[in-house]
Design an enzyme around this catalytic site. Structure first.
Site, PDB file in Angstrom:
ATOM      1  N   LYS A 216       0.843  -1.203   0.000  1.00 29.80           N
ATOM      2  CA  LYS A 216       0.000   0.000   0.000  1.00 29.80           C
ATOM      3  C   LYS A 216       0.872   1.245   0.000  1.00 29.80           C
ATOM      4  O   LYS A 216       0.653   2.181  -0.771  1.00 29.80           O
ATOM      5  CB  LYS A 216      -0.934  -0.008   1.222  1.00 29.80           C
ATOM      6  CG  LYS A 216      -2.084  -0.963   1.064  1.00 29.80           C
ATOM      7  CD  LYS A 216      -2.865  -1.200   2.348  1.00 29.80           C
ATOM      8  CE  LYS A 216      -3.885  -2.315   2.127  1.00 29.80           C
ATOM      9  NZ  LYS A 216      -4.501  -2.808   3.340  1.00 29.80           N
TER      10      LYS A 216
ATOM     11  N   ASP B 113     -11.445   2.705   3.756  1.00 27.18           N
ATOM     12  CA  ASP B 113     -11.817   1.286   3.670  1.00 27.18           C
ATOM     13  C   ASP B 113     -13.340   1.130   3.618  1.00 27.18           C
ATOM     14  O   ASP B 113     -13.838   0.047   3.306  1.00 27.18           O
ATOM     15  CB  ASP B 113     -11.290   0.532   4.906  1.00 27.18           C
ATOM     16  CG  ASP B 113     -10.181  -0.443   4.551  1.00 27.18           C
ATOM     17  OD1 ASP B 113     -10.004  -0.748   3.354  1.00 27.18           O
ATOM     18  OD2 ASP B 113      -9.493  -0.904   5.489  1.00 27.18           O
TER      19      ASP B 113
ATOM     20  N   GLN C  78      -5.065  -1.471   9.437  1.00 28.77           N
ATOM     21  CA  GLN C  78      -4.944  -2.823   8.875  1.00 28.77           C
ATOM     22  C   GLN C  78      -5.585  -3.843   9.818  1.00 28.77           C
ATOM     23  O   GLN C  78      -5.243  -3.899  10.999  1.00 28.77           O
ATOM     24  CB  GLN C  78      -3.459  -3.149   8.647  1.00 28.77           C
ATOM     25  CG  GLN C  78      -3.210  -4.474   7.966  1.00 28.77           C
ATOM     26  CD  GLN C  78      -3.715  -4.524   6.521  1.00 28.77           C
ATOM     27  OE1 GLN C  78      -3.551  -3.589   5.749  1.00 28.77           O
ATOM     28  NE2 GLN C  78      -4.361  -5.615   6.166  1.00 28.77           N
TER      29      GLN C  78
END
Ligand code: NDP
Length: 296
Positions: free
Chosen positions: A54, A121, A98
């Protein structure tokens, strides 16, 4: 019939290119760049790889990347304090924590602390509610990537029968909402679904998000259907470790009209969509027009 292969790697490269062009324009005109903060707690090897990828891709498209690697024993209090700092930081337009988090941390509470406008997200309860009610939201990256590939392949999805196998909050449910938003007739299947084979055979669009290697054989696929295989499963075959999807690729590719391979299908689209979401979050924060073709 031999299916058209939907090349997620090439599509993801196109999305990144589109994001990079927009970011370059923003840098030239506004002398700043969208910023993405990624928070990793602990040292889970798979999560470390994801976070590294990422970060690399964020920098490659010209955005600012901020990485926070926290000790596995980090307290809820400290993690929430970091998120609150990032919420208030004007250089940060997207925040990603994460998952999975270590057991002492409450994931729901942590995710719901993220400013919904920076929740790239799309897991914050406000974004889930906005998506569910058909309002503008941040959309989870993996289903957004699937939707982009489907729109690219079919144009309009209106009236198609879509079956989504899997009902997780990160893939199955948002995928179903997105397909409904594009006027598909949607069925969500799961581990308690009766006669899954017949349900799958009714699909013009079959999305598999189960996490079981090659569970869906070719004879569950309607001839000509489009198959989107979200599954990423590591198996041992012929003494080698291999990545396979939730669909049995060889048999399904003989019947389907189009299919995403594993690897090289849905997988690469997820980070590309994370970058797209960060650009969208930046544009919304600044009152700029949203990037065309990169949102739901
Ligand atoms: P979850 O484990 O959270 O959900 C799996 C779903 O599959 C559940 O809804 C479960 O049903 C259903 N299921 C399990 N067994 C069966 C069965 N025998 N028949 C029908 N349905 C079944 O997984 P995720 O949604 O997080 O991930 C799914 C897959 O996608 C995994 O392989 C994962 O690695 C991959 N993935 C890939 C991503 C990417 O490409 N970047 C991103 C995220 C995930 P029930 O609810 O009834 O238990």
């Amino acid at each position: 019939m031999t299916a058209t292969i939907i090349d997620g790697k090439a599509f993801a490269a196109k999305v990144r290119q589109q994001v990079a062009e927009q970011v370059s324009k923003i840098r030239a005109e506004r002398h700043e760049a969208p910023g993405l903060a990624v928070v990793l707690v602990g040292e889970d090897p798979a999560s470390q790889v994801y976070v590294r990828n990422k970060g690399t891709q964020t920098v490659e498209v010209g955005m600012e990347s901020f990485e926070y690697k926290l000790d596995v024993n980090t307290s809820q209090h400290d993690l929430i304090a970091l998120i609150e700092r990032l919420n208030a930081d004007p250089k940060v337009h997207g925040i990603l924590v994460q998952l999975p988090l270590p057991p002492q941390l409450n994931s729901d509470l942590v995710i719901n602390t993220i400013d919904p406008a920076k929740d790239v997200d799309g897991f914050h309860i406000s974004n889930v509610g906005l998506l569910g009610t058909g309002q503008k939201s941040m959309v989870p990256c993996t289903p957004l990537g699937c939707l982009m590939m489907l729109r690219d392949h079919h144009g309009s999805l209106a009236g198609m029968n879509a079956v989504v196998v899997g009902r997780s909050n990160i893939v199955g449910k948002p995928m179903a909402q997105l397909l409904l938003g594009d006027s598909c007739t949607v069925t969500i299947a799961h581990s308690r679904t009766k006669d899954l084979a017949t349900v799958c055979r009714s699909a013009d669009i079959l999305v598999a998000a189960v996490g079981r290697p090659e569970m869906i054989p070719g004879d569950w696929v309607r001839p000509g259907a489009t198959v989107i295989d979200v599954g990423i499963n590591r198996i041992e075959r012929d003494g080698k470790t291999k990545l396979v999807g939730d669909v049995h690729y060889e048999s399904a590719a003989k019947v389907a009209g189009a299919i995403t391979p594993v690897p090289g299908g849905v997988g690469p689209m997820t980070i590309a969509c994370l970058l797209a979401n960060t650009l969208t979050a930046y544009c919304r924060a600044k009152g700029l027009p949203e990037p065309v073709g990169l949102t739901a």
